[in-house]
Design a protein around this motif. Structure first.
Motif, PDB file in Angstrom:
ATOM      1  N   LYS A 284       0.839  -1.184   0.000  1.00 41.51           N
ATOM      2  CA  LYS A 284       0.000   0.000   0.000  1.00 41.51           C
ATOM      3  C   LYS A 284       0.880   1.243   0.000  1.00 41.51           C
ATOM      4  O   LYS A 284       1.731   1.417   0.866  1.00 41.51           O
ATOM      5  CB  LYS A 284      -0.911   0.005   1.224  1.00 41.51           C
ATOM      6  CG  LYS A 284      -1.992   1.078   1.182  1.00 41.51           C
ATOM      7  CD  LYS A 284      -2.967   0.927   2.334  1.00 41.51           C
ATOM      8  CE  LYS A 284      -4.075   1.972   2.240  1.00 41.51           C
ATOM      9  NZ  LYS A 284      -5.040   1.849   3.367  1.00 41.51           N
ATOM     10  N   LYS A 285       0.647   2.107  -0.982  1.00 41.92           N
ATOM     11  CA  LYS A 285       1.402   3.337  -1.101  1.00 41.92           C
ATOM     12  C   LYS A 285       0.410   4.489  -1.203  1.00 41.92           C
ATOM     13  O   LYS A 285      -0.219   4.692  -2.237  1.00 41.92           O
ATOM     14  CB  LYS A 285       2.312   3.294  -2.330  1.00 41.92           C
ATOM     15  CG  LYS A 285       3.298   4.438  -2.385  1.00 41.92           C
ATOM     16  CD  LYS A 285       4.277   4.260  -3.532  1.00 41.92           C
ATOM     17  CE  LYS A 285       5.306   5.380  -3.558  1.00 41.92           C
ATOM     18  NZ  LYS A 285       6.272   5.216  -4.665  1.00 41.92           N
ATOM     19  N   GLY A 286       0.259   5.203  -0.099  1.00 38.39           N
ATOM     20  CA  GLY A 286      -0.749   6.256  -0.054  1.00 38.39           C
ATOM     21  C   GLY A 286      -2.136   5.631  -0.064  1.00 38.39           C
ATOM     22  O   GLY A 286      -2.462   4.754   0.729  1.00 38.39           O
ATOM     23  N   LYS A 287      -2.974   6.061  -0.997  1.00 40.01           N
ATOM     24  CA  LYS A 287      -4.311   5.498  -1.122  1.00 40.01           C
ATOM     25  C   LYS A 287      -4.366   4.344  -2.111  1.00 40.01           C
ATOM     26  O   LYS A 287      -5.388   3.665  -2.224  1.00 40.01           O
ATOM     27  CB  LYS A 287      -5.291   6.598  -1.567  1.00 40.01           C
ATOM     28  CG  LYS A 287      -5.450   7.730  -0.559  1.00 40.01           C
ATOM     29  CD  LYS A 287      -6.452   8.749  -1.064  1.00 40.01           C
ATOM     30  CE  LYS A 287      -6.640   9.878  -0.045  1.00 40.01           C
ATOM     31  NZ  LYS A 287      -7.630  10.888  -0.528  1.00 40.01           N
ATOM     32  N   LYS A 288      -3.278   4.111  -2.820  1.00 41.04           N
ATOM     33  CA  LYS A 288      -3.263   3.058  -3.837  1.00 41.04           C
ATOM     34  C   LYS A 288      -2.625   1.790  -3.291  1.00 41.04           C
ATOM     35  O   LYS A 288      -1.703   1.837  -2.476  1.00 41.04           O
ATOM     36  CB  LYS A 288      -2.492   3.527  -5.075  1.00 41.04           C
ATOM     37  CG  LYS A 288      -3.147   4.701  -5.794  1.00 41.04           C
ATOM     38  CD  LYS A 288      -2.352   5.067  -7.041  1.00 41.04           C
ATOM     39  CE  LYS A 288      -3.007   6.225  -7.791  1.00 41.04           C
ATOM     40  NZ  LYS A 288      -2.244   6.595  -9.006  1.00 41.04           N
ATOM     41  N   THR A 289      -3.145   0.664  -3.747  1.00 39.86           N
ATOM     42  CA  THR A 289      -2.598  -0.648  -3.385  1.00 39.86           C
ATOM     43  C   THR A 289      -2.214  -1.383  -4.668  1.00 39.86           C
ATOM     44  O   THR A 289      -3.015  -1.483  -5.600  1.00 39.86           O
ATOM     45  CB  THR A 289      -3.628  -1.481  -2.611  1.00 39.86           C
ATOM     46  OG1 THR A 289      -4.035  -0.758  -1.442  1.00 39.86           O
ATOM     47  CG2 THR A 289      -3.036  -2.822  -2.202  1.00 39.86           C
TER      48      THR A 289
END
Length: 366
Positions: free
Chosen positions: A57-62
């Motif tokens: 998970k990077k920020g709001k993106k997976t």
């Protein structure tokens, strides 16, 4: 610290020439048998590859991160070699070669797959060629003899070829055999030198803008750009024809694709030869450009123009030909190079402030 020698290491440049494969039928049998070995090595290693997927998970993106582990070569080498020897119809050294090439194919696939540039399916062999190990070839004068199996050989001679005088006295490397051609790499030892002059080169759409410390020089590439543009229009018409005529259209498409490549490379090599003759014993500073990142920062119109450039081909030809003229090529980070003054180094806020407008010396191609 232990030093073997205070002398700098010797440097070499490889000159590769192609010649027609006169041993076509025998070479085809050799390539077919070798492709069987290589495919078997790939299948055997593929069954022992581990693929791990991990959600990150990077920020709001997976997104899914993939890690691929190849079997350790030392641990499986003996077992795999014994497996290949059961189906090997060639000399035993070809089994070792197949293992090395299989690992090379899988490492390249792993590097692309972990970056998301390749699927996780098993890589396929499209066109098999053979790079002959030094243990499988023997050079006698201007002839190389390649061992296929005990007491069976392929022989290639370059004594009556056009490049024979150029490679006289040079050492032959590992020949590359294809069904229709044989590529012969020759090693040329470079003399030790230190170029005193320099030439800083800025690559643009239609020109190469350079500065040699005293004056600005512009080399026009409009003829090359026009060649690419004209061939692009012709290729578009051929694609329309190929979509309606099946196999005939594919043959025509392949013909014009090769024609475009040959014309572009011919222009590039002549241009680079002319440039090196004008600036011998010179250090060339060129930009390490990445087209993919440029496409992301530009609109469709400019992207099409950038796609017609051949900067990498020019830089590649310049890098391997420069040592023959006593020159060196250094790649630099292109960040702010178009905004920086070549004399004082000041960076301008306006794009294109320091555009080269000095002496114009275009290569005419004559």
């Amino acid at each position: 610290m232990r030093l073997k020698s205070f002398q700098p290491e010797e440097e070499y440049v490889y000159l590769t020439y192609s010649m027609k494969n006169d041993e076509g039928e025998e070479s085809r049998v050799l390539l077919e048998n070798y492709s069987v070995l290589l495919q078997r090595a790939l299948d055997w290693l593929w069954e022992r590859i581990k693929v791990e997927r991990k959600e990150v998970k990077k920020g709001k993106k997976t997104f899914t991160k993939v890690k691929i582990t190849l079997p350790e070569k030392k641990g499986v080498y003996r077992t795999l070699r014994d497996e290949l020897e059961k189906i090997n119809n060639l000399a035993s050294h070809y089994a070792d070669k197949a293992i090395r090439d299989a690992y090379s194919v899988l490492k390249g696939w792993r590097r692309r797959a972990e970056k998301g540039r390749a699927s996780l399916r098993k890589p396929r062999l499209k066109r098999v060629y053979l790079r002959v190990k030094s243990t499988l070839r023997k050079v006698e004068g201007e002839t190389v003899r390649i061992t296929v199996k005990p007491h069976q050989y392929l022989t290639f001679s370059w004594s009556h070829t056009w490049f024979s005088p150029r490679v006289k006295g040079l050492e032959l490397g590992e020949p590359v055999i294809k069904e229709d051609k044989v590529h012969l790499p020759f090693r040329h030892k470079l003399p030790r030198f230190t170029p005193l002059d320099f030439l800083a080169v800025d690559s643009n759409l239609y020109t190469l803008d350079a500065y040699d410390g005293e004056k600005f020089v512009t080399f026009s590439l409009r003829e090359l750009y026009s060649l690419k543009f004209g061939m692009e229009l012709k290729r578009g018409r051929i694609k329309s024809f190929a979509s309606k005529h099946g196999r005939k259209g594919k043959v025509l498409m392949r013909k014009y694709s090769h024609r475009e490549r040959d014309r572009v490379l011919d222009y590039v090599h002549k241009f680079v030869n002319e440039l090196l003759e004008m600036y011998p014993v010179t250090t060339f500073a060129i930009e390490k450009l990445n087209k993919q990142s440029m496409f992301q920062d530009t609109d469709d119109r400019l992207s099409k123009k950038i796609s017609r450039t051949v900067w990498r081909s020019i830089h590649r030809a310049l890098k391997y030909k420069a040592p023959l003229y006593g020159s060196l090529v250094k790649e630099v980070n292109p960040h702010l190079t178009s905004k920086s003054c070549p004399r004082c180094g000041r960076v301008s806020r306006k794009v294109g402030l320091f555009v080269v407008r000095g002496v114009v010396s275009p290569w005419t191609g004559n």
